[in-house]
Design a protein around this motif. Structure first.
Motif, PDB file in Angstrom:
ATOM      1  N   THR A 229       0.844  -1.212   0.000  1.00 30.77           N
ATOM      2  CA  THR A 229       0.000   0.000   0.000  1.00 30.77           C
ATOM      3  C   THR A 229       0.870   1.249   0.000  1.00 30.77           C
ATOM      4  OG1 THR A 229      -0.106   0.017   2.394  1.00 30.77           O
ATOM      5  CG2 THR A 229      -1.916  -1.090   1.215  1.00 30.77           C
ATOM      6  N   VAL A 230       0.205   2.331  -0.377  1.00 33.82           N
ATOM      7  CA  VAL A 230       0.885   3.629  -0.414  1.00 33.82           C
ATOM      8  C   VAL A 230       0.047   4.595   0.409  1.00 33.82           C
ATOM      9  CG1 VAL A 230       1.649   5.542  -1.876  1.00 33.82           C
ATOM     10  CG2 VAL A 230       1.774   3.181  -2.725  1.00 33.82           C
TER      11      VAL A 230
ATOM     12  N   ILE B 254      -9.420  13.477  -9.963  1.00 36.32           N
ATOM     13  CA  ILE B 254     -10.344  12.381 -10.308  1.00 36.32           C
ATOM     14  C   ILE B 254     -11.765  12.898 -10.483  1.00 36.32           C
ATOM     15  CG2 ILE B 254     -11.422  10.280  -9.399  1.00 36.32           C
ATOM     16  CD1 ILE B 254      -8.650   9.594  -8.233  1.00 36.32           C
TER      17      ILE B 254
ATOM     18  N   GLU C 153     -10.526   5.251 -20.841  1.00 42.73           N
ATOM     19  CA  GLU C 153      -9.634   5.143 -19.692  1.00 42.73           C
ATOM     20  C   GLU C 153     -10.416   5.194 -18.380  1.00 42.73           C
ATOM     21  OE1 GLU C 153      -5.628   7.284 -17.865  1.00 42.73           O
ATOM     22  OE2 GLU C 153      -7.211   8.518 -18.702  1.00 42.73           O
ATOM     23  N   ILE C 154     -11.331   6.149 -18.299  1.00 42.05           N
ATOM     24  CA  ILE C 154     -12.084   6.304 -17.044  1.00 42.05           C
ATOM     25  C   ILE C 154     -12.967   5.075 -16.818  1.00 42.05           C
ATOM     26  CG2 ILE C 154     -14.237   7.519 -17.687  1.00 42.05           C
ATOM     27  CD1 ILE C 154     -11.897   8.809 -15.024  1.00 42.05           C
TER      28      ILE C 154
ATOM     29  N   LEU D  19     -10.752   2.333 -15.458  1.00 40.18           N
ATOM     30  CA  LEU D  19     -10.384   2.541 -14.055  1.00 40.18           C
ATOM     31  C   LEU D  19     -11.573   2.330 -13.128  1.00 40.18           C
ATOM     32  CD1 LEU D  19      -8.095   5.691 -14.432  1.00 40.18           C
ATOM     33  CD2 LEU D  19      -7.379   3.388 -13.806  1.00 40.18           C
TER      34      LEU D  19
ATOM     35  N   VAL E  69     -10.529   0.672  -9.291  1.00 40.91           N
ATOM     36  CA  VAL E  69      -9.494   1.549  -8.756  1.00 40.91           C
ATOM     37  C   VAL E  69     -10.104   2.833  -8.191  1.00 40.91           C
ATOM     38  CG1 VAL E  69      -7.427   2.869  -9.350  1.00 40.91           C
ATOM     39  CG2 VAL E  69      -7.806   0.627 -10.372  1.00 40.91           C
ATOM     40  N   ILE E  70     -10.994   3.428  -8.966  1.00 40.92           N
ATOM     41  CA  ILE E  70     -11.598   4.684  -8.503  1.00 40.92           C
ATOM     42  C   ILE E  70     -12.545   4.416  -7.333  1.00 40.92           C
ATOM     43  CG2 ILE E  70     -13.175   6.554  -9.183  1.00 40.92           C
ATOM     44  CD1 ILE E  70     -11.778   6.541 -11.910  1.00 40.92           C
TER      45      ILE E  70
ATOM     46  N   GLU F 155     -12.289   2.080  -5.139  1.00 40.49           N
ATOM     47  CA  GLU F 155     -11.468   1.829  -3.944  1.00 40.49           C
ATOM     48  C   GLU F 155     -11.054   3.162  -3.323  1.00 40.49           C
ATOM     49  OE1 GLU F 155      -6.977   0.258  -2.887  1.00 40.49           O
ATOM     50  OE2 GLU F 155      -7.785  -0.195  -4.870  1.00 40.49           O
ATOM     51  N   TRP F 156     -10.625   4.028  -4.185  1.00 35.36           N
ATOM     52  CA  TRP F 156     -10.153   5.326  -3.695  1.00 35.36           C
ATOM     53  C   TRP F 156     -11.294   6.128  -3.059  1.00 35.36           C
ATOM     54  CZ3 TRP F 156     -11.541  10.204  -5.398  1.00 35.36           C
ATOM     55  CH2 TRP F 156     -10.788  11.245  -4.854  1.00 35.36           C
TER      56      TRP F 156
ATOM     57  N   HIS G 265     -12.108   4.878   0.284  1.00 30.63           N
ATOM     58  CA  HIS G 265     -11.108   5.284   1.275  1.00 30.63           C
ATOM     59  C   HIS G 265     -11.347   6.705   1.733  1.00 30.63           C
ATOM     60  CE1 HIS G 265      -8.149   2.229   1.927  1.00 30.63           C
ATOM     61  NE2 HIS G 265      -8.120   1.935   0.636  1.00 30.63           N
ATOM     62  N   ILE G 266     -11.563   7.556   0.770  1.00 29.89           N
ATOM     63  CA  ILE G 266     -11.586   8.984   1.089  1.00 29.89           C
ATOM     64  C   ILE G 266     -12.937   9.452   1.607  1.00 29.89           C
ATOM     65  CG2 ILE G 266     -12.128   9.862  -1.220  1.00 29.89           C
ATOM     66  CD1 ILE G 266     -10.028  11.931  -0.815  1.00 29.89           C
TER      67      ILE G 266
END
Lengths: 777, 204
Positions: free
Chosen positions: B3-4, B18, B29-30, B33, B38-39, B41-42, B45-46
């Motif tokens: 993780t980062v 984003i 692309e969007i 993702l 990926v989006i 997940e983000w 998180h946020i």
């Protein structure tokens, strides 16, 4: 909230893979500028171009601010016809560019046709699809299966493409729903169309005659200016109109004739000129043929005969004919514009042309001056393929119809019936086919039969809902168009349309769309120019200037000397006989009357009114109703109805009613304008309202549509033009028809208001037909 | 799984970027993702909660990235570009404030962009006051680390005043849950971000 504000953003962890993907994601909407670099457009600039809020194409100056926003539009004082004047529509043009409802991106239909469900697509995707479908249709059914409905000079590039593609079926409403029969009538007589702008020498005229022309409401800025100057100078004015129009208010004589009887009046005028020996004898003797036949033809068509038909006093008919004769040859008989009234309109055009000839006014000072072709060469292009026979009947069913402009209703009919062959695709370009062509129900049925419907436009007009593909064209303020050459000016000129602002969103100029399509259709050679500037340079080379040289001024004049006939030399008209043809052998050969014959229109059924329509100075066709400023001034149309009739029916000025036509078609609500200024047997509304596209938020459902009350039309067999004043309506109030109990008679005297040069305070109510003793106004 | 952990400024930048991308017209692309999670997940998180979950659940229900893209493009067109009978929710600020395209707000924004040495790309076909461009501008300010002092005032006056109207229209007219969830998440993010900046400024 599931996370405290203090913790917000403090604990964000992502998988390494997600982090890589997200951090690698780019946005492209902005770019950095060097702190000392770009500062934007810092000053207001003024760019010359030409208007397109109507077809008159006045000169404009666009004032653009430092952000590239068009703030306002002024008239271009250099423009030879308008001299810096601009009408309300021209002034409101910037609101078209910034209309939130405008088309912004190419759209592909994803729902059912008519459902209005689309997906935004790229230009490449849109044009690839478009070209693929066209090629498939050509392969399977021939190029002629593609119908093209253009309007305006912006569509010329696409028209060039369509000719290269091979279809003959190119149709504009400017002919069959507008000027067609007029131009046919004048061409048969003089060998030339009248053209646009009408070359009337109002600068020198001593008498103006308007047959239904309502300048003032029908605003062409240059012509209005000339008209006003002529009145100021003392020129006389005769207005023939069932309605007390703005022009009628300025007239010396107002002749509120029974609608549809104009040809009877014209024939009676001809009778007076001939039988009272008042016509221009020298002119007719030298330049006309068929005079004796005409003389015989009108022998019995006296003012007394016409009085019974027109419900005008015979004395008034005689007096106005004599007034015209006194001003020979400086009589400006306006040929009219929207001419498709009753289905026998080419013959009315002939009668007007013949009257003009008897007055010696064609090619003469104060009458109709002569056009001077402008030497603007066409850009070289390969020869077009030989097209198949037309489907619209131009040149065949309608032998004198323009093959250049075609017969819109003929193509709708062919698409509907599949005869003489199936039409599989329509490309509708800046036309509103559902508001300009009568019987819109048939037009919709025809659209349903198509394999492909493509709309190119600025705004989401009605037909947009039925499109498979929608291409957003840049507004006239955002693009170059083809060179606009004006030969019908006393000093002819060529004007340029150039971008005042950059195209908004993904809208594209017509030349770009056509050229990109040409690449996909294998027709690149038809668009061999480097860029649009080079194309315009080539066309301007005939005038000895470059685009760059005229960009600041926006135009270049071309002076070819006097626009009148030089009678010291032989004059040959472009007719078969080389003379003005009062008697037309051409018409006779095709089985038509060689001289105009009056045909009575259908009588108004009891309880109904004849539906008349016209224009407003604030709107053009059905194109401007969504404009913020113009909609603010005139959001809806109203219905003129005679005050005595209204009183008898218990109708009140300002109240809303509906109209039902003879076939049961019911209009939207329309507000009553109760006035003595219209005959009792007719009602009048301005054309172009009650838009059916909800995407035009301001215009949608406002006022009533005349077109949607035109379930009938009568086709002029000579030109193919659609006579549209053949529909009758009755008033519906609170869901019930309001019936007229008895006939109310029509005509009374008219008192001129022009001497006072002030607004009319009192209008004399039309009353019964006057006897001979009551003649004179 | 490796993780980062993102710094605050990285998180904020990424968020605005984003959100900006998500309010441009969707492309491959969007969609990739989004479909790859990926989006989602983000976002979870946020901005953990039901909106992020709803958005991700709907995205996951699509049969493929291509299917997702098609659905998003049709929905975007319907909500923000054209729709029958009415266009529900254009993404331009001046549409809400002036009922016009390229209104005074749009030009004021151009001045602000220029003041911070940015301009709308000549290749961009959206208006300067398009939501995606405004969000991209904030992202670029943060990227330059010059935006903090400006962000609060700018975001309050230039962004949040019209988002409630936009959100209401999206909610009322959307046929898919994606954009209603997205506009909720954006509003929540901005509220949180402004609150955080205010807290930091006051030294709390």
């Amino acid at each position: 909230m599931s996370i405290s504000r203090r913790d917000f953003l403090k604990k964000t962890t992502l998988s390494a893979g997600a982090f890589t993907l997200l951090s690698g994601m780019k946005v492209h909407g902005m770019e950095a500028i060097h702190p000392k670099g770009w500062k934007g457009r810092q000053r207001v600039s003024e760019i010359a171009s030409i208007c397109e809020m109507c077809f008159w194409r006045c000169g404009i100056l666009g004032n653009v601010d430092k952000h590239g926003k068009l703030l306002k539009i002024d008239g271009n004082p250099e423009h030879p016809l308008t001299e810096g004047r601009l009408c309300a529509r021209g002034n409101a043009g910037h609101k078209l560019a910034y209309d939130p409802d405008r088309l912004k991106y190419p759209l592909m239909r994803v729902g059912k046709r008519g459902e209005g469900k689309f997906k935004r697509v790229s230009w490449d995707e849109a044009l690839d699809f478009f070209a693929k479908k066209l090629l498939e249709i050509r392969e399977k059914h021939g190029a002629e299966a593609v119908g093209f409905f253009p309007h305006g000079i912006q569509a010329r590039f696409f028209e060039h493409l369509m000719k290269g593609f091979g279809t003959p079926n190119i149709v504009e409403p400017a002919f069959a729903q507008c000027r067609g029969p007029r131009d046919v009538g004048y061409k048969l007589t003089f060998g030339n169309n009248v053209g646009s702008p009408e070359p009337l020498d109002f600068e020198n005229t001593r008498m103006m005659v308007f047959i239904g022309t309502h300048i003032g409401e029908n605003v062409f800025t240059g012509q209005n200016l000339q008209f006003a100057n002529a009145l100021e100078r003392g020129a006389k004015l005769i207005v023939v109109d069932p309605r007390f129009s703005i022009a009628a208010q300025k007239a010396d004589y107002w002749l509120p004739l029974k609608p549809g009887t104009d040809t009877a009046l014209l024939l009676a005028w001809i009778h007076v000129l001939i039988y009272e020996n008042l016509y221009d004898k020298e002119y007719i003797r030298k330049y006309a043929t068929g005079f004796n036949a005409l003389k015989k033809h009108v022998k019995s068509l006296t003012p007394e005969w016409a009085a019974k038909i027109t419900e005008l006093p015979a004395g008034l008919i005689r007096e106005t004919a004599r007034e015209m004769a006194r001003q020979i040859p400086a009589v400006g008989l306006h040929p009219g514009r929207h001419f498709t009234w009753y289905g026998n309109d080419s013959q009315r055009g002939r009668a007007m042309a013949i009257l003009t000839a008897l007055l010696g006014a064609y090619g003469r000072k104060g009458g109709i001056y002569l056009a001077s072709p402008i030497p603007a060469p066409k850009y070289p292009s390969p020869a077009n393929p030989k097209p198949a026979a037309r489907a619209d009947g131009a040149g065949t069913v309608y032998p004198f119809a323009s093959r250049g402009l075609g017969v819109t209703n003929g193509l709708v009919e062919a698409t509907h019936s599949g005869e003489p062959y199936p039409i599989k695709a329509w490309i509708v370009y800046s036309q509103n086919v559902l508001q300009s062509i009568p019987d819109p129900w048939k037009t919709k049925e025809a659209i349903e039969k198509l394999d492909l419907m493509v709309v190119v436009d600025v705004m989401p007009m009605e037909q947009y809902l039925y499109a498979d593909l929608v291409l957003p064209e840049a507004t006239y303020l955002e693009r170059y168009d083809d060179l606009y050459t004006v030969k019908n000016a006393k000093k002819p000129f060529a004007a340029i349309r150039q971008p005042v602002i950059d195209p908004l969103f993904e809208s594209k100029p017509g030349w770009w769309i056509a050229r990109e399509m040409a690449k996909r259709l294998g027709l690149e050679e038809h668009f061999g120019w480097e860029d649009i500037e080079e194309y315009l340079d080539y066309r301007l080379s005939g005038l000895g200037v470059t685009l760059k040289q005229i960009q600041a001024r926006g135009l270049v004049e071309y002076d070819k000397g006097t626009p009148y006939f030089d009678f010291s030399k032989p004059v040959r008209f472009k007719t078969p006989s080389g003379k003005i043809e009062l008697y037309s052998e051409e018409l006779k050969r095709y089985g038509f009357d060689p001289m105009p014959v009056y045909e009575a229109p259908d009588e108004v059924p009891k309880g109904y009114f004849r539906l008349l329509y016209g224009r407003s100075p604030l709107h053009s066709f059905a194109r401007t109703q969504n404009n913020e400023i113009l909609n603010g001034y005139q959001p809806e149309n109203d219905l003129w109805i005679n005050d005595k009739i209204a009183a008898e029916l218990g109708l009140i000025d300002g109240e809303y009613v509906n109209l039902e036509n003879q076939d049961g078609m019911v209009s939207n609500n329309i507000k009553l304008n109760v006035t003595p200024g219209i005959r009792p047997d007719a009602v009048f509304m301005v054309h172009g309202f009650d838009h059916k596209s909800p995407l035009l938020k301001r215009a949608y459902g406002k006022g009533a549509s005349d077109t949607y009350l035109m379930s009938r039309y009568k086709v002029d067999p000579i030109s193919g033009g659609t006579g549209m004043r053949v529909n009758f309506v009755r008033i519906i109030k609170d869901g019930q028809p309001v019936m007229i109990s008895g006939a109310v008679s029509a005509i009374g005297r008219f008192k001129s208001t022009r001497d006072a040069r002030r607004p009319v305070k009192k209008v004399v109510v039309p009353r019964a037909v006057q006897s001979e003793e009551d003649e004179g106004c | 799984m490796e993780t980062v952990e993102l710094s605050e400024i990285e998180t904020r930048k990424t968020a605005y970027k984003i959100f900006s991308r998500l309010f441009y017209y969707p492309g491959e692309e969007i969609a990739r993702l989004l479909y790859g999670g990926v989006i989602g997940e983000w976002l979870e998180h946020i901005l953990p909660g039901k909106e992020a979950e709803r958005l991700q659940t709907w995205v996951a229900s699509r049969s493929s990235a291509a299917d997702l893209l098609e659905a998003l493009q049709v929905e975007y067109t319907h909500l923000f570009i054209t729709a029958y009978p009415n266009l529900p929710a254009p993404l331009y600020k001046s549409y809400y404030t002036e009922k016009e395209l390229f209104g005074a707000d749009a030009r004021n924004l151009m001045d602000i962009y220029q003041q911070y040495h940015f301009k709308v790309s000549p290749h961009m076909t959206e208006m300067p006051d398009h939501l995606a461009i405004i969000l991209e501008f904030i992202y670029r300010l943060l990227e330059k680390e010059a935006g903090d002092s400006l962000l609060k005032d700018f975001a309050i006056s230039g962004l949040t005043d019209w988002l409630p109207q936009l959100a209401k229209r999206i909610e009322e007219n959307a046929s898919l849950p994606f954009y209603p969830s997205l506009i909720h998440l954006l509003q929540e993010f901005i509220r949180n971000d402004l609150s955080l900046q205010a807290t930091q400024k006051s030294g709390a």
